[in-house]
Design a protein around this motif. Structure first.
Motif, PDB file in Angstrom:
ATOM      1  N   SER A 103      33.511 -44.973  35.935  1.00 31.64           N
ATOM      2  CA  SER A 103      33.562 -45.002  34.247  1.00 31.64           C
ATOM      3  C   SER A 103      33.966 -46.404  33.889  1.00 31.64           C
ATOM      4  CB  SER A 103      34.517 -43.797  33.895  1.00 31.64           C
ATOM      5  OG  SER A 103      35.790 -44.319  34.198  1.00 31.64           O
ATOM      6  N   ILE A 104      34.013 -46.902  32.641  1.00 33.35           N
ATOM      7  CA  ILE A 104      34.350 -47.922  32.264  1.00 33.35           C
ATOM      8  C   ILE A 104      35.945 -48.079  32.384  1.00 33.35           C
ATOM      9  CG2 ILE A 104      34.603 -49.488  29.998  1.00 33.35           C
ATOM     10  CD1 ILE A 104      31.934 -48.320  29.293  1.00 33.35           C
ATOM     11  N   VAL A 109      37.664 -52.490  32.711  1.00 33.22           N
ATOM     12  CA  VAL A 109      36.781 -53.851  32.215  1.00 33.22           C
ATOM     13  C   VAL A 109      37.918 -54.613  31.406  1.00 33.22           C
ATOM     14  CG1 VAL A 109      35.032 -54.570  31.246  1.00 33.22           C
ATOM     15  CG2 VAL A 109      34.683 -52.753  32.916  1.00 33.22           C
ATOM     16  N   ILE A 117      32.353 -54.161  26.814  1.00 29.71           N
ATOM     17  CA  ILE A 117      30.954 -53.614  26.766  1.00 29.71           C
ATOM     18  C   ILE A 117      30.664 -53.066  25.452  1.00 29.71           C
ATOM     19  CG2 ILE A 117      29.279 -51.815  27.870  1.00 29.71           C
ATOM     20  CD1 ILE A 117      31.083 -51.751  30.415  1.00 29.71           C
ATOM     21  N   ILE A 137      28.776 -45.622  34.444  1.00 29.91           N
ATOM     22  CA  ILE A 137      27.804 -46.573  34.489  1.00 29.91           C
ATOM     23  C   ILE A 137      26.847 -46.001  35.516  1.00 29.91           C
ATOM     24  CG2 ILE A 137      27.377 -49.002  35.188  1.00 29.91           C
ATOM     25  CD1 ILE A 137      30.121 -49.678  34.108  1.00 29.91           C
ATOM     26  N   LEU A 143      23.786 -53.014  30.510  1.00 28.48           N
ATOM     27  CA  LEU A 143      24.986 -53.059  29.867  1.00 28.48           C
ATOM     28  C   LEU A 143      24.815 -54.594  29.007  1.00 28.48           C
ATOM     29  CD1 LEU A 143      27.849 -52.356  32.619  1.00 28.48           C
ATOM     30  CD2 LEU A 143      26.376 -50.883  31.103  1.00 28.48           C
TER      31      LEU A 143
END
Length: 164
Positions: A103-104, A109, A117, A137, A143
């Motif tokens: 996952s983000i 990130v 993103i 993702i 992305l």
């Protein structure tokens, strides 16, 4: 825009380009430098309606024109000023990337790289704008990421191997 790339052994590379507006073009780059561009019908996507052939220097000149190196529309000048140091990059996610299946939020990130993103485009062209930290993702998705140049570098490292 969606781009598929494939090798043509003994010939070169083939790029199939589908625009947001529904246009489809195929670009073939021959190993000898020649380029061929085929444009296809909306209603019959397998029927080419036009073709252009160029040698290497003609293709590079056309790329400069299309890419805005010879003329920059006035509207884009104001966007550049508004974005200042921010860059928007599109990352095609390959199956071997570290970030696939995570996952983000797991990748952390924003906190690790500073990049954000702003959209995910799935391989079936489904779009998710402003995805949250719970979004996973997937391979073959794209992305759309905004950040300064250094933030983009860090983001790419996180995506590829998990470390910034």
């Amino acid at each position: 825009m969606y781009v598929r790339e494939s090798d043509l052994p003994g010939i070169g590379k083939k790029f199939v380009v589908e625009t947001r507006g529904g246009d489809k073009a195929v670009v073939i780059i021959h190993d000898d430098g020649r380029r061929e561009i085929y444009h296809f019908r909306y209603d019959e996507p397998d029927e080419s309606i036009s073709m252009i052939s160029m040698d290497d220097d003609e293709a590079r000149q056309l790329a400069a024109i299309v890419g805005g190196l010879t003329y920059k529309p006035k509207a884009l000048e104001t966007i550049d000023m508004a974005l200042d140091e921010l860059i928007i990059e599109w990352y095609r996610i390959e199956p071997a990337y570290y970030g696939v299946g995570k996952s983000i939020g797991e990748l952390d990130v924003r906190q690790t790289s500073g990049a954000t993103i702003i959209a995910i485009i799935g391989k079936n062209q489904g779009k998710q704008i402003n995805p949250g930290p719970e979004v996973i993702i997937h391979a073959d998705s794209t992305l759309v990421v905004v950040g300064e140049r250094q933030q983009q570098r860090l983001f790419k490292q996180i995506l590829l191997n998990g470390s910034g």
